[in-house]
Design an enzyme around this catalytic site. Sequence first.
Site, PDB file in Angstrom:
ATOM      1  CB  SER A 168      65.161  44.335  55.113  1.00  0.00           C
ATOM      2  OG  SER A 168      66.066  43.801  54.163  1.00  0.00           O
ATOM      3  CE1 TYR A 180      69.067  43.188  59.365  1.00  0.00           C
ATOM      4  CE2 TYR A 180      68.266  42.584  57.175  1.00  0.00           C
ATOM      5  CZ  TYR A 180      68.534  43.547  58.136  1.00  0.00           C
ATOM      6  OH  TYR A 180      68.278  44.868  57.859  1.00  0.00           O
TER       7      TYR A 180
END
Length: 323
Positions: A168, A180
């Site tokens: 990501s 995350y």
Amino acid sequence: MYLFMILYAFGLVLLFYVFRWFRELKRVPNKCEKFVYITGCDSGFGNLLARHLDKKGFRVVAGCYTEKGEDELKKICTDKLTTLHLDVSDHDNISKAADTIKTLVGQRGLWAVVNNAGVSVPTAPNDWLLIEDFKHMLDVNLYGVIDVTLSVLPLIKRAKGRVVNVASVSGRISPTMGVYSISKYGVEAFNDSLRRSMAPFGVKVLCIEPGFFKTSVTDSSALQRNFEKMWERLPQDVKDEYGSDYMDRLNDVMREKFNKALDPDLMKVVKCMEHAVAAVHPRTRYSPGWDAKFFWLPLSYMPTFISDAFFLRNAVKPKVSVL
């Protein structure tokens, strides 16, 4: 003189991109004999990729967390597609899936594994979280990627195939709620080290770094429920630090800014995944999404005080903030 130099530099850049475009057009032959193992196929990128590669003629092995996900894929796709129950946080389940794949592929080996499965909750400011919250996300987003890869790596080496890891932009730059990002930074490091160690075996290791897209991982309702759950278990002194209206302000930001920033065109990511699997000359990294290319990645290269200023300016601030 300066104009000539600028035009010369522009010409070289243009020539490079044209050359790369032509080079990347060529696709691998015999797709019908190539098996591709994809994790996280219940919805989102994984589901679309499984359907897309099935149409392209690949032998897809789709790992789904739910029986419903398996059934829906079987209804939509051809009989060449195989589904497996897969929980990437369960080592025994991963090993069982790998044994099934070994039987399926035989001596041909496994052409590619696409590590797509991931979760975005629990997430919150770091001082709201317990160590168990970190462990849960790392189990799925990082250790799951490593475990799945190692379970089929001998089969990929046999085929001189590919490992495609979905990271990501949050693996390149971390906002204030960093759980995350911690998992995705780990995926980036694993990807880089594996790429270098597998190169002598003819195995390509590739990374997808999407911007913000509208999937179950970025579902604002699920994220809001997560924040409310985290808030409810906080000690009163921490709630006082953030202020009684903190959750209202956070929810306003989620509605007004976060949702508007999400790109609904998931095929931008799927096409990058397909290229990583099917191109003779894939790229080392893909950054699908205009936000990734022109904002998040450039921001990650800027001096720390600039990125810090951006995140702190746009963050929902605690009541006791001194900024």
